[in-house]
Design an enzyme around this catalytic site. Structure first.
Site, mmCIF file in Angstrom:
data_model
loop_
_atom_site.group_PDB
_atom_site.id
_atom_site.type_symbol
_atom_site.label_atom_id
_atom_site.label_comp_id
_atom_site.label_asym_id
_atom_site.label_seq_id
_atom_site.Cartn_x
_atom_site.Cartn_y
_atom_site.Cartn_z
ATOM 1 C CG HIS A 122 -0.325 -0.073 2.363
ATOM 2 N ND1 HIS A 122 0.272 1.204 3.146
ATOM 3 C CD2 HIS A 122 0.462 -1.103 3.395
ATOM 4 C CE1 HIS A 122 0.729 0.805 4.275
ATOM 5 N NE2 HIS A 122 1.032 -0.488 4.195
ATOM 6 C CG ASP A 123 -0.366 4.222 1.139
ATOM 7 O OD1 ASP A 123 -1.297 5.061 0.783
ATOM 8 O OD2 ASP A 123 -0.984 3.545 2.067
ATOM 9 N N GLY A 140 5.009 -1.111 2.896
ATOM 10 C CA GLY A 140 4.144 0.045 2.659
ATOM 11 C C GLY A 140 4.937 1.292 2.749
#
Length: 259
Positions: A122-123, A140
């Site tokens: 994520h991200d 992440g």
């Protein structure tokens, strides 16, 4: 969208937006709130899930999963995206999770090769022209700058940044930043010289390569702390966008650089 290029055994949500000249193989699932551009080849058994945004000219191989919810217990179902640019090759079983409230989106740029089994958490932000080897796992909110080469089975800690034009040896793991233009390897991971072959292939002049080499001699071999070494680089090495990139990368490093 030419229906003849869509396998009748694929499922495409009626609200998904698909561009022109897109091939979709059997047993592929394309969710709602998905936007796919033109000239993509999406092979069999691919899952493109809610919040995915895919540009033009990508090849996505069997078993890839794009846009799955983050593997982050703080995620509460917020509206986020997984965004992929143009002309990427995404090999078998690659997983690219969508963002969280932290940044809202996971981004993979253009002209990248993500080999089998790569995980993009994520991200994360991956630039352009990168090669990422089999089974490399990125946690992440990592950042990988343009034209980095990351070998197979590399483990990248959350929040780390990798500079452009680096070469990272297979099997490495790291929790600090890796500054641009270098080779990183050994166990534990360490500065292993500049990526001279890669820089020559990319058209860097001998003079520029020598300046980069001299900057890193000061940073890594002078015995000075990082702040003092960067001051010496500023005073002694002819300025250029590449030297400024090295200086700003290290000055802005949140986790510190590998030694």
């Amino acid at each position: 969208m030419d229906k003849n290029m869509i396998s009748p055994l694929a499922y495409i949500h009626p609200e998904a937006i698909i561009g022109e000249n897109v091939e979709v193989g059997p047993f592929t699932f394309i969710d709602k709130n998905v936007v796919i551009g033109d000239n993509n080849v999406i092979m069999s058994n691919v899952n493109i899930l809610y919040g995915s945004r895919i540009g033009n000219g990508n090849q996505i191989f069997p078993g890839a999963v794009i846009g799955a919810v983050p593997q982050d217990l703080k995620f509460k179902g917020e509206e986020t995206t997984a965004e992929i640019g143009n002309n990427n090759t995404i090999r078998e079983n690659v997983t690219i999770n969508r963002g969280t409230a932290a940044k809202g989106r996971t981004i993979v740029g253009s002209n990248n090769l993500l080999m089998e089994g790569v995980h993009v958490a994520h991200d994360a932000l991956i630039g352009n022209g990168c090669i990422i080897g089999n089974s490399t796992k990125m946690a992440g909110e990592i950042i990988i700058d343009d034209n980095a080469i990351i070998s197979a089975n590399v483990l990248m800690h959350q929040f780390c940044r990798v500079g452009g034009y680096v070469m990272i040896q297979g099997g490495c793991r790291f929790s600090k930043d890796i500054p641009p233009f270098i080779i990183a390897g050994r166990e534990p991971i360490a500065y292993s010289g500049i990526n001279i072959v890669g820089l020559r292939r990319r058209g860097f002049s001998n003079e520029l390569i020598e300046n980069i080499h001299n900057a890193y001699r000061i940073i890594y071999n002078s015995g000075k702390n990082v702040t003092e070494a960067l001051e010496q680089v500023k005073q002694e090495i002819p300025t250029s966008p590449e030297i400024e990139y090295i200086i700003s990368f290290i000055e802005n490093s949140q986790r510190g650089i590998i030694r």
